[in-house]
Design an enzyme around this catalytic site. Sequence first.
Site, PDB file in Angstrom:
ATOM      1  N   GLU A 135       0.794  -1.238   0.000  1.00 21.46           N
ATOM      2  CA  GLU A 135       0.000   0.000   0.000  1.00 21.46           C
ATOM      3  C   GLU A 135       0.825   1.287   0.000  1.00 21.46           C
ATOM      4  O   GLU A 135       0.551   2.209   0.758  1.00 21.46           O
ATOM      5  CB  GLU A 135      -0.953  -0.011   1.203  1.00 21.46           C
ATOM      6  CG  GLU A 135      -1.844  -1.245   1.239  1.00 21.46           C
ATOM      7  CD  GLU A 135      -2.758  -1.295   2.454  1.00 21.46           C
ATOM      8  OE1 GLU A 135      -2.628  -0.438   3.346  1.00 21.46           O
ATOM      9  OE2 GLU A 135      -3.617  -2.197   2.499  1.00 21.46           O
ATOM     10  N   GLU A 164      -6.109 -10.791  -0.977  1.00 22.96           N
ATOM     11  CA  GLU A 164      -6.919 -10.607   0.247  1.00 22.96           C
ATOM     12  C   GLU A 164      -8.397 -10.555  -0.110  1.00 22.96           C
ATOM     13  O   GLU A 164      -9.139  -9.690   0.339  1.00 22.96           O
ATOM     14  CB  GLU A 164      -6.506  -9.302   0.947  1.00 22.96           C
ATOM     15  CG  GLU A 164      -5.029  -9.232   1.250  1.00 22.96           C
ATOM     16  CD  GLU A 164      -4.608  -7.962   2.000  1.00 22.96           C
ATOM     17  OE1 GLU A 164      -5.475  -7.257   2.543  1.00 22.96           O
ATOM     18  OE2 GLU A 164      -3.388  -7.697   2.024  1.00 22.96           O
TER      19      GLU A 164
HETATM   20  C1  XIL Z   1      -5.987  -6.381   8.578  1.00 27.89           C
HETATM   21  C2  XIL Z   1      -6.289  -7.557   9.493  1.00 27.89           C
HETATM   22  O1  XIL Z   1      -7.188  -8.417   8.841  1.00 27.89           O
HETATM   23  C3  XIL Z   1      -6.859  -7.065  10.800  1.00 27.89           C
HETATM   24  O2  XIL Z   1      -6.985  -8.154  11.711  1.00 27.89           O
HETATM   25  C4  XIL Z   1      -5.959  -6.005  11.401  1.00 27.89           C
HETATM   26  O3  XIL Z   1      -6.586  -5.470  12.548  1.00 27.89           O
HETATM   27  C5  XIL Z   1      -5.683  -4.889  10.405  1.00 27.89           C
HETATM   28  O4  XIL Z   1      -5.153  -5.442   9.216  1.00 27.89           O
HETATM   29  N1  XIL Z   1      -4.825  -4.696   3.904  1.00 27.89           N
HETATM   30  C6  XIL Z   1      -3.807  -5.509   4.325  1.00 27.89           C
HETATM   31  C7  XIL Z   1      -4.016  -6.394   5.498  1.00 27.89           C
HETATM   32  O5  XIL Z   1      -2.776  -5.581   3.645  1.00 27.89           O
HETATM   33  O6  XIL Z   1      -2.823  -6.589   6.226  1.00 27.89           O
HETATM   34  C8  XIL Z   1      -5.087  -5.876   6.418  1.00 27.89           C
HETATM   35  O7  XIL Z   1      -5.321  -6.853   7.424  1.00 27.89           O
HETATM   36  C9  XIL Z   1      -6.342  -5.585   5.634  1.00 27.89           C
HETATM   37  C10 XIL Z   1      -6.082  -4.531   4.589  1.00 27.89           C
END
Ligand code: XIL
Length: 403
Positions: free
Chosen positions: A176, A286
């Site tokens: 990101e 994701e």
């Molecule tokens: C999220 C997790 O799922 C949560 O448990 C945590 O509180 C915050 O992070 N983008 C990403 C992930 O790259 O690492 C994030 O994961 C969600 C958004």
Amino acid sequence: MEFSTTAKNASRGMLVLTIAFMVLSFVQCASKHLVTSPATAGINADKGLKDYYKDYFPVGVAVSMASLHGPDSALIVKEFNSVTPENDMKMGPIHPSENVYNWKNADAIVDFAVSHHIKIRGHNLCWHNQEAAWMFKGPNGEPVTKELLLQRLKDHIFAVAGRYKGKIYAWDVVNEAVDDSEDTTQVYRKSNWYKICNGPDFIDSAFKYAHEADPIAKLYYNDYNSERPAKREKIYKLLKKLIADHTPIDGVGMQAHWKLNDPSPDELRKALDEVTSLGLKVQFTEMDITIRLPKPNPAAGTTAAPAGATPTPDPGFTPEVEAKQVAQYKMAFDIIRQYKQYITNVTFWNVSDRSSWLDVRGGGPMGGAAAGVNTPRVVIKAYPLLFDENRQRKKAYWSVVNF
Ligand code: XIL
């Protein structure tokens, strides 16, 4: 004599009961199968997602310590052949101060995956969230210099990627780093990394360190909203620069935190065409498709709800919403399969709708931070995954394996 007749009758009775039980179980099982899966040739309830996609790409899931035991772990082993630690390899959790590494959870996840012959994606080596705050402070509490910050980044990447060398097959190296605004001249997020390094060269450095630490692992740049036009253009600019600089990058992670109408098929294709035209691979890292709409901006002259206010009640997973989600999942996977030569993984973010990082919690002792202990617990759920709250396959599941 009398004893043996009674015994015979009893055993006959047992036999009748056993047969009746078997018939009943079969009927129940068959009807359950009919209810949860379409009666389509080729659909087999004994196969998992990984089996349906064995000629395409590994199918993965984000995991935490809680997923390693009990019903989630059984589901993971049946359905998936790749895992990503949801939080346990991020810089803050794994490296909370200069000489402290928390290996316990990350090791447990790696051991679980290795023992079940499941591939592991590492997530992530450099991000602006869940960061290790100590990294940004110099020895006397002053802002850290660029040189020291990059040295720390290198040490961190060598320690983490080095430890799991040969076990983690792909890393989200930088997460990101691209700016979210519609202004396409603003390519980079103004993170601590960017500001202290006075530009984006920490990105190239992170990839070089990761490649040095583990020359075999595939290295990915990972981001969300990567199908939306402005963000897509900026990610493309970043990738072109990395390639021009000979950065050791293998591909792009499109996070795929999607909505019922986002992305459109056209946007998804364009994103895939752009990235793959650069010779890069793609992983959907994701994936989830929330049923919730973005929060509307408060109308002019009104104020946003105060922090801690009771959230609006959960609208629930209605048949209308379900149909839209099924259609969006089907559309996405129809396109993803067409690009199979470029796609090297599709991973879901969390196991089932029982608990998603997108669920909003409020009220109650387990609820939101600002809620009083006596407030009733309210959860606004996102229902974004392929398995429901009872870990059963949803219609969306069948829409992605029925091809
Ligand atoms: C999220 C997790 O799922 C949560 O448990 C945590 O509180 C915050 O992070 N983008 C990403 C992930 O790259 O690492 C994030 O994961 C969600 C958004």
